[in-house]
Write a protein that holds these residues in place. Structure first.
Motif: not given
Length: 241
Positions: A88-103, A105-110
């Motif tokens: 779960g932590l790994f998935g959230i970390a990847v989602a957080a990275f993509i969300t920050i890069r895309t700027g 909220a929907k990036g959280f699910f990419a």
């Protein structure tokens, strides 16, 4: 002076060591952390959607990360299986990275959306090349070999299970990618949870059915290949008697 009898040696009863192979294998639900593990894995997503609705994606992102870390700590303190928490932590970390890069909220699910497409493609290719992944993964995990590939009927059962996994991952990608393109973060989070474990449970049930049918088919073939037992001939009477 009479000798004192030597004290009898104390009998030590040694408990037979428990064979590791005799221990029952944990079920899939146990490997995922049980019911609590399923609930914990959904909490960060729910927190992200709610906080994003009330505030903004930056606050929602940090709230989801904080909840995921807190869950991992709780499981560690309670000595519960850590694999679900680490995943779960790994998935959230990847989602957080993509969300920050895309700027956005929907990036959280990419990451989850495109992972579904990759899995769908892998299962599809395996079915086309006659190495259905449902059977390959099961046989690899259980070290049971790939004898089922030599029998058309046994392989067909795993083809059916693989097809179900293709439909599960394909439907996840189509629905969630459409919601992603519509910028509907609320429904995207709901679809992520609703299409997660329920659809996965259906695919697992079909896979278990395929395994049982294929094993039964192979057992039947093995029984047919065994030579018939030779009955002992009756003893002949001695002519001298």
């Amino acid at each position: 002076m009479s000798e004192q009898p030597a004290p009898a040696a104390e009998s030590v009863t040694e408990e037979p060591a428990q064979d590791e192979s005799s221990k029952p294998m944990p079920t899939l639900l146990e490997q995922m952390g049980g019911i609590s593990g399923l609930i914990y894995s959904s909490v960060p997503i729910v927190v992200f959607v709610l906080v994003n609705y009330l505030f903004e994606w930056q606050a929602a992102l940090w709230a989801a990360v904080g909840v995921a870390v807190a869950i991992a700590v709780v499981r560690l303190v309670r000595r519960e299986p850590l694999q679900p928490a680490i995943s779960g932590l790994f998935g959230i970390a990847v989602a957080a990275f993509i969300t920050i890069r895309t700027g956005s909220a929907k990036g959280f699910f990419a990451f989850g959306i495109w992972s579904s497409l990759v899995y769908c493609g892998a299962f599809l290719v395996s079915a086309l090349v006659r190495w259905p992944l449902a059977g390959v993964i099961w046989s690899t995990l259980n070290n049971s070999g790939f004898k089922w590939r030599s029998d058309k009927a046994a392989r067909l059962y795993y083809d059916v299970a693989t097809l179900v996994w293709i439909l599960v991952f394909g439907s996840k990608f189509v629905v969630q990618q459409w919601l992603y393109s519509e910028d509907n973060v609320g429904l995207l989070g709901l679809a992520r949870i609703a299409m997660g474990y329920p659809l996965t449970a259906i695919a697992i049930a079909v896979t278990v059915w395929a395994v049982r049918k294929a094993d039964k088919r192979l057992a039947q073939l093995a029984a047919e290949e065994e030579p018939p037992a030779v009955e002992p001939s009756a003893p002949q009477a001695d002519p001298a008697t």
